[in-house]
Enzyme design. Structure first.
Site, short mmCIF file in Angstrom:
data_model
loop_
_atom_site.label_atom_id
_atom_site.label_comp_id
_atom_site.label_asym_id
_atom_site.label_seq_id
_atom_site.Cartn_x
_atom_site.Cartn_y
_atom_site.Cartn_z
N SER A 223 36.79 23.03 -11.82
CA SER A 223 37.57 22.25 -12.93
C SER A 223 37.85 21.07 -12.18
CB SER A 223 38.81 22.89 -12.95
OG SER A 223 38.50 24.17 -13.89
N HIS B 276 44.77 20.92 -17.29
CA HIS B 276 44.85 22.41 -17.07
C HIS B 276 45.22 22.60 -15.60
CE1 HIS B 276 40.61 23.08 -16.41
NE2 HIS B 276 41.21 24.12 -15.58
N ASP C 227 41.83 17.38 -21.99
CA ASP C 227 41.81 18.11 -20.84
C ASP C 227 41.43 17.26 -19.58
OD1 ASP C 227 42.42 20.14 -18.97
OD2 ASP C 227 40.35 21.21 -19.15
#
Length: 560
Positions: free
Chosen positions: A235, A128, A160
């Site tokens: 992230s 993402h 992911d």
């Protein structure tokens, strides 16, 4: 009757009650999940901050840390050498155009974290963070004065994960933790939260060493739960042990429940070589998130699409909502689980049927990944098996030409909603049928009086009632209007059954009605869940009218 601003999602078709979580997987609440920081670029030069509910990751491959002997992160006394860890942790800025359900399309510079896993600059981050971006800029150790270019090699929306290649050089890099990862292991989360170039680390312990987890943006078999605090921007950053060895990659955090998640080392090591070779895994090239509204999962929202991917070639675009794959409704439990289960069952290279709702034009599309590209579904075409009949008469009477010309209206009972041309007049009062039954109704036309008494203007009627109280069946609706059609000189062009996966019923399509030669469609059906009956009638004089009415019928919502 009141005008309402409502979702353009056809709730009777895609909104279903969220199913109970699968017993073998955890489905947590991630309402305030913190992991990825995105700055919206404005022409004024100021940046509004948008916090996305997205995730992070681990890397793989058993490689030694450091380009030179002694450059690894192990410190005296077994602690973490802060400087060494920082040197192999990267900040990534992905610039591109993304589409948000709340804000629509915008150019964004999203910042996440990552880490280097080889001397020549192979690095790991989240799907993402990078997928769909136009450019990637990377900074090492918080040094924004030295920008490194990078490209995506392979990615996975289900895991992911993404592997990127930095421009070739000699880099310090991480090794992987060897042996079991146990509950209560001391861990550190490293990265660049809040989009700030200042490197940070937080400390905690592993609270759950290995669990399956479905989230709105991933579906993983192996996840580490820990309490080393992570925030937006973390992230893709590493989760390390006291020796500085990788045990996972942070991809989600919930401050309310002090819950932080990292993709388990083993999950990543299973796929890292494949991703590094340039092949994606469990991926169609979508940067997506399960979209939930009022507790109902609606589908997988497409934030962006990787150029040249299966999704791109199928014509799936940023801002689309994927509602079904291979006949399976996806995202209904608010996670990527069903989407990823379809890929696990069939493989990412298989020809997969897909159904998409596109809010940009208020229409449904069907097609295939790795097959026939998506095309718009026409309610009129589905009913008639043609382009809609003769549609004789004056040109341009529909009164709308683009999605911007439509507005969403509700009936007086707030059971129905539909997009209609903003210039049309609307009646939302309850309809009483000849048997005395009550139906929620929306009737719309440029001239409601002329629509009710002549064939001179286009218009539509959408009626619905709970199945338990409906006084007319689908067949009886057709019988009810037949005498009027015959009296107007209409010719029955088509009589057939109707089924679109959401409704099952019957329809009549009449042509040559009245002195204008108008077309008239009468369709009535029972919803697939058996909750309600709908009756749709359409009057059109031109092809433009048919396009306008098709847009409207493709957007209607019925809730009982």
């Amino acid at each position: 009757m009141r005008i309402a601003r409502r979702s353009h999602v056809h709730c009777t078709a895609i909104a279903k009650a969220i199913g109970a979580p699968r017993t073998e997987r955890t489905v947590p609440s991630f309402g305030d999940m913190n992991a990825h920081q995105t700055s919206r670029r404005a022409f004024t030069g100021s940046a509004a901050i948008l916090v996305l509910t997205t995730a992070a990751l681990t890397g793989c491959t058993t490689l030694g840390f450091g380009a030179n002997p002694g450059s690894g992160p192990a410190a005296d006394g077994g602690g973490v050498a802060f400087d060494a860890v920082q040197s192999a942790t990267i900040q990534i800025e992905a610039v591109g155009t993304f589409v948000s359900p709340e804000e629509g399309g915008y150019e964004a510079a999203g910042r996440g974290s990552g880490f280097i896993i080889s001397e020549d600059g192979l690095a790991v981050t989240n799907n993402h963070v990078v997928v769909g971006a136009g450019t990637l800029d990377v900074w090492r150790g918080g040094d924004t004065s030295d920008t490194v270019n990078a490209k995506v090699l392979g990615s996975s929306e289900c895991l992911d994960l993404a592997v990127i290649q930095l421009q070739k050089d000699d880099y310090p890099y991480f090794d992987w933790h060897e042996g079991d990862i146990a509950t209560a292991t001391d861990v550190y989360a490293a990265g660049f939260p809040l989009g700030d170039p200042e490197f940070t680390m937080t400390r905690g312990i592993v609270s759950k060493a290995d669990t399956a987890m479905d989230t709105p943006w991933a579906s993983l078999d192996h996840v580490i739960e820990h309490d080393a605090r992570i925030r937006p921007g973390n992230s893709g950053g590493p989760l390390i042990d006291t020796e500085g060895a990788l045990i996972g990659v942070n991809y989600a955090g919930n401050d309310q429940y002090d819950q932080n998640l990292a993709i388990h080392r083993d999950e990543v090591q299973d796929v890292i070589e494949t991703l590094a070779s340039g092949e994606s895994v469990l991926s169609l090239g979508v940067n997506g998130t399960a979209l939930v509204s009022e507790g109902q999962g609606l589908g997988i929202w497409v934030n962006s699409v990787a150029s040249g991917s299966a999704a791109d070639e199928a014509g799936v675009a940023p801002g689309d909502l994927i509602t079904k794959m291979e006949g399976v409704s996806v995202g209904t439990d608010g996670t990527m689980a069903d989407y990823c289960d379809v890929l696990r069952t069939h493989g990412q290279d298989a020809t997969l049927s897909v159904e998409v709702y596109r809010p940009a034009d208020g229409r449904y599309y069907t097609g295939q990944f790795n097959g026939k590209a998506v095309t718009a579904v026409s309610v009129v075409d589905d009913a008639t098996g043609s382009t809609g009949g003769s549609a004789g008469g004056a040109s341009g009477s529909g009164g709308a030409s683009s999605p911007a010309d439509f507005t969403t209206v509700t009936d007086d009972t707030e059971s129905l909603a539909v997009d209609v041309p903003a210039a049309w007049n609307v009646d939302g009062s309850v309809f009483i049928d000849p048997q005395g039954g009550e139906w929620a109704r929306i009737e719309a036309s440029p001239d409601l009086s002329a629509y009710a008494s002549s064939w001179s203007v286009p218009g539509l009627s959408v009626l619905a009632a709970p199945a338990a109280t409906a006084t007319l069946s689908p067949d009886e609706w057709l019988q009810l209007v037949t005498p009027t059609m015959q009296a107007a000189g209409c010719q029955l062009s088509t009589h057939d059954t109707y089924s679109d996966g959401y409704y099952d019923g019957v329809f009549d399509y009449w042509i040559g009605c009245g002195d204008t030669g108008a077309d008239y469609l009468m369709l009535s059906a029972l919803s697939s869940d058996g909750s309600h009956v709908v009756a749709l009638s359409v009057q059109a004089l031109t092809e433009d009218d048919l396009a306008v009415i098709d847009h409207a019928l493709g957007s209607f919502i019925a809730q009982f």
